[in-house]
Scaffold this motif. Structure first.
Motif, PDB file in Angstrom:
ATOM      1  N   UNK A 114       0.852  -1.181   0.000  1.00 21.95           N
ATOM      2  CA  UNK A 114       0.000   0.000   0.000  1.00 21.95           C
ATOM      3  C   UNK A 114       0.890   1.233   0.000  1.00 21.95           C
ATOM      4  N   UNK A 115       0.857   1.995  -1.083  1.00 29.15           N
ATOM      5  CA  UNK A 115       1.636   3.227  -1.144  1.00 29.15           C
ATOM      6  C   UNK A 115       0.698   4.419  -0.998  1.00 29.15           C
ATOM      7  N   UNK A 116       1.254   5.601  -0.908  1.00 24.11           N
ATOM      8  CA  UNK A 116       0.443   6.813  -0.810  1.00 24.11           C
ATOM      9  C   UNK A 116      -0.268   7.119  -2.114  1.00 24.11           C
ATOM     10  N   UNK A 124     -11.984   0.868 -10.759  1.00 21.62           N
ATOM     11  CA  UNK A 124     -12.783   1.987 -10.246  1.00 21.62           C
ATOM     12  C   UNK A 124     -13.250   1.731  -8.817  1.00 21.62           C
ATOM     13  N   UNK A 125     -12.826   0.605  -8.207  1.00 19.81           N
ATOM     14  CA  UNK A 125     -13.287   0.358  -6.836  1.00 19.81           C
ATOM     15  C   UNK A 125     -12.205  -0.120  -5.879  1.00 19.81           C
ATOM     16  N   UNK A 126     -10.972  -0.287  -6.334  1.00 20.34           N
ATOM     17  CA  UNK A 126      -9.851  -0.525  -5.422  1.00 20.34           C
ATOM     18  C   UNK A 126      -8.696   0.379  -5.842  1.00 20.34           C
ATOM     19  N   UNK A 127      -7.743   0.661  -4.946  1.00 18.78           N
ATOM     20  CA  UNK A 127      -6.706   1.657  -5.243  1.00 18.78           C
ATOM     21  C   UNK A 127      -5.616   1.185  -6.191  1.00 18.78           C
ATOM     22  N   UNK A 128      -5.804   1.431  -7.492  1.00 19.94           N
ATOM     23  CA  UNK A 128      -4.768   1.163  -8.483  1.00 19.94           C
ATOM     24  C   UNK A 128      -3.972   2.428  -8.773  1.00 19.94           C
ATOM     25  N   UNK A 129      -2.900   2.275  -9.538  1.00 19.59           N
ATOM     26  CA  UNK A 129      -2.030   3.415  -9.847  1.00 19.59           C
ATOM     27  C   UNK A 129      -2.595   4.293 -10.957  1.00 19.59           C
ATOM     28  N   UNK A 130      -3.553   3.771 -11.709  1.00 20.20           N
ATOM     29  CA  UNK A 130      -4.183   4.516 -12.812  1.00 20.20           C
ATOM     30  C   UNK A 130      -3.121   5.029 -13.799  1.00 20.20           C
ATOM     31  N   UNK A 131      -3.224   6.274 -14.249  1.00 16.46           N
ATOM     32  CA  UNK A 131      -2.299   6.769 -15.266  1.00 16.46           C
ATOM     33  C   UNK A 131      -0.857   6.902 -14.780  1.00 16.46           C
ATOM     34  N   UNK A 132      -0.631   6.729 -13.490  1.00 21.29           N
ATOM     35  CA  UNK A 132       0.753   6.765 -13.002  1.00 21.29           C
ATOM     36  C   UNK A 132       1.592   5.619 -13.562  1.00 21.29           C
ATOM     37  N   UNK A 133       0.943   4.551 -14.041  1.00 21.09           N
ATOM     38  CA  UNK A 133       1.717   3.457 -14.649  1.00 21.09           C
ATOM     39  C   UNK A 133       2.508   3.956 -15.851  1.00 21.09           C
ATOM     40  N   UNK A 134       2.100   5.067 -16.426  1.00 22.19           N
ATOM     41  CA  UNK A 134       2.740   5.566 -17.641  1.00 22.19           C
ATOM     42  C   UNK A 134       4.110   6.171 -17.382  1.00 22.19           C
ATOM     43  N   UNK A 166       4.905   6.104  -4.037  1.00 24.24           N
ATOM     44  CA  UNK A 166       5.104   4.982  -4.945  1.00 24.24           C
ATOM     45  C   UNK A 166       6.535   4.973  -5.486  1.00 24.24           C
ATOM     46  N   UNK A 167       7.115   6.155  -5.678  1.00 24.52           N
ATOM     47  CA  UNK A 167       8.503   6.216  -6.152  1.00 24.52           C
ATOM     48  C   UNK A 167       9.467   5.615  -5.133  1.00 24.52           C
ATOM     49  N   UNK A 168       9.283   5.948  -3.849  1.00 28.55           N
ATOM     50  CA  UNK A 168      10.128   5.362  -2.804  1.00 28.55           C
ATOM     51  C   UNK A 168       9.958   3.847  -2.747  1.00 28.55           C
ATOM     52  N   UNK A 169       8.710   3.405  -2.866  1.00 29.30           N
ATOM     53  CA  UNK A 169       8.426   1.970  -2.815  1.00 29.30           C
ATOM     54  C   UNK A 169       9.112   1.239  -3.956  1.00 29.30           C
ATOM     55  N   UNK A 170       9.026   1.782  -5.154  1.00 27.69           N
ATOM     56  CA  UNK A 170       9.681   1.156  -6.309  1.00 27.69           C
ATOM     57  C   UNK A 170      11.187   1.127  -6.126  1.00 27.69           C
ATOM     58  N   UNK A 171      11.755   2.185  -5.578  1.00 29.31           N
ATOM     59  CA  UNK A 171      13.203   2.208  -5.326  1.00 29.31           C
ATOM     60  C   UNK A 171      13.619   1.082  -4.385  1.00 29.31           C
ATOM     61  N   UNK A 172      12.808   0.834  -3.351  1.00 26.47           N
ATOM     62  CA  UNK A 172      13.137  -0.231  -2.398  1.00 26.47           C
ATOM     63  C   UNK A 172      13.025  -1.597  -3.063  1.00 26.47           C
ATOM     64  N   UNK A 185      10.474  -7.508   3.821  1.00 21.00           N
ATOM     65  CA  UNK A 185       9.236  -6.738   3.769  1.00 21.00           C
ATOM     66  C   UNK A 185       9.503  -5.280   3.417  1.00 21.00           C
ATOM     67  N   UNK A 186       8.566  -4.706   2.667  1.00 19.52           N
ATOM     68  CA  UNK A 186       8.640  -3.300   2.284  1.00 19.52           C
ATOM     69  C   UNK A 186       7.611  -2.524   3.101  1.00 19.52           C
ATOM     70  N   UNK A 187       7.987  -1.436   3.732  1.00 18.33           N
ATOM     71  CA  UNK A 187       7.029  -0.676   4.546  1.00 18.33           C
ATOM     72  C   UNK A 187       5.925  -0.061   3.693  1.00 18.33           C
ATOM     73  N   UNK A 188       4.780   0.136   4.297  1.00 17.54           N
ATOM     74  CA  UNK A 188       3.631   0.697   3.580  1.00 17.54           C
ATOM     75  C   UNK A 188       3.572   2.205   3.723  1.00 17.54           C
ATOM     76  N   UNK A 189       2.732   2.814   2.885  1.00 16.53           N
ATOM     77  CA  UNK A 189       2.377   4.226   2.898  1.00 16.53           C
ATOM     78  C   UNK A 189       3.537   5.170   2.594  1.00 16.53           C
ATOM     79  N   UNK A 190       4.562   4.651   1.921  1.00 13.88           N
ATOM     80  CA  UNK A 190       5.566   5.519   1.330  1.00 13.88           C
ATOM     81  C   UNK A 190       5.036   6.000  -0.016  1.00 13.88           C
TER      82      UNK A 190
END
Length: 350
Positions: free
Chosen positions: A78-80, A121-131, A99-105, A92-97
């Protein structure tokens, strides 16, 4: 070709909250998920619990006795900015960092980065950030999304920019009722082969999401499993297990709450409550897809503009092909995977 379930949960996935109700994400033991994956013909199983990796390590150790399956240690973090999956992890990777920090880890652990259900549209995906993120792939089929929009739109984006990302298909299964419907196909049969295929962008998303009723069966499975654990705790026979938040939480609540939980669970699993849950779930998904599908043309055009801007700045994926480089219509013009006729046609973006 090998088969992999690249997204699956166990009882180490913690809790979800729906209003004031808090319930376990899963009551499935890692060993049970490995056994089920073997029965479903999987060569590789990626255990990706929410914000926890201990269950994946247990699954790995359990699978060592078999020569027909390997387990990859992963985590759905779970990222911010939305959820992201790390595969081939060693801690384990800590949560709520961010997404850039999480990917770096994840990268520091030499891990693979996958975006689960990016356009949900009903759970937290990255949406256009995948781009614009440094990800290796995203889910074209998520087994927990039987709606007609989420996976279809992910497929359209993937086909629009072939070779830019690896396509994956994960069950997102939290119970025995929702695994086996879909999988990621890859050249080879080992975990190392899966890793190479993701990096080489040679994976193929196969199968279909679990049916809505399968998701309701998951909720019933969670309720019954939770009742059994609460009953054992009431009897003083439930021992705490390291990193198992589910058992720790049950043992920490009062006996009155345990008894109340058992009674409330009985009310849920007995019809018509479970049938009502099925109807409500189906209605929610239908209203969501009806809201999102008319937005497809505009959203695809927006993605085209973002990709051009990202590539002009040398972002991830620059130089990879797209349908815009060829003299043909959008993949949507030929898309046949829908159970209904689209109310529009998307022409090639001139």
């Amino acid at each position: 070709m090998g088969k992999a379930d690249t997204h699956l949960h166990t009882e180490y996935s913690g809790f979800q909250k729906l209003g004031i109700i808090k319930f376990p994400e899963s009551v499935a033991q890692p060993s049970a998920q490995v056994d089920r994956a073997r029965r479903n013909g999987m060569d590789v199983l990626c255990i990706t619990d929410h914000d926890e990796i201990h269950g994946a390590f247990l699954g790995q150790r359990y699978a060592e006795q078999f020569d027909d399956i390997q387990v990859v240690a992963g985590e759905e973090v779970t990222t911010a900015d939305g959820e992201v999956i790390g595969l081939f992890l060693n801690e384990r990777i800590p949560s709520m960092l961010s997404v850039e920090e999480t990917i770096d880890i994840i990268r520091e652990q030499d891990g693979i980065v996958i975006a689960p259900h990016p356009f949900s549209f009903h759970v937290p995906g990255l949406k256009e950030r995948v781009l614009d993120l440094d990800i290796d792939g995203f889910e074209v089929i998520n087994g927990g999304h039987p709606d007609a929009y989420t996976n279809m739109f992910a497929r359209l984006v993937m086909d629009r920019y072939p070779g830019r990302w690896a396509e994956t298909s994960g069950s997102d299964s939290h119970s025995k009722y929702t695994a086996g419907y879909n999988w990621t196909e890859f050249p080879g049969s080992t975990a190392d082969d899966l890793r190479k295929a993701i990096l080489d962008k040679t994976t193929k998303a196969c199968g279909k999401p679990a049916p809505v009723f399968g998701q309701v069966q998951w909720s019933v499975d969670v309720v019954i499993g939770g009742q059994k654990l609460m009953y054992r705790s009431l009897k003083g026979k439930l021992k705490n297990v390291p990193q198992d938040a589910l058992i720790e939480k049950i043992n920490s609540i009062s006996d009155l709450k345990k008894a109340t939980g058992i009674m409330a669970g009985l009310m849920y699993v007995v019809p018509p409550i479970s049938l009502i849950a099925t109807v409500l779930s189906t209605s929610f998904l239908k209203s969501g897809q009806e809201r999102m599908i008319p937005q497809i043309p505009e959203r695809l055009e927006h993605i085209d503009r973002l990709i051009k801007e990202i590539d002009s700045k040398g972002g991830p994926g620059v130089g990879r092909p797209s349908y815009l480089d060829e003299d043909r219509d959008s993949p949507l013009a030929e898309y046949t995977g829908l159970p209904f006729k689209l109310p529009f046609k998307v022409e090639r973006n001139k």
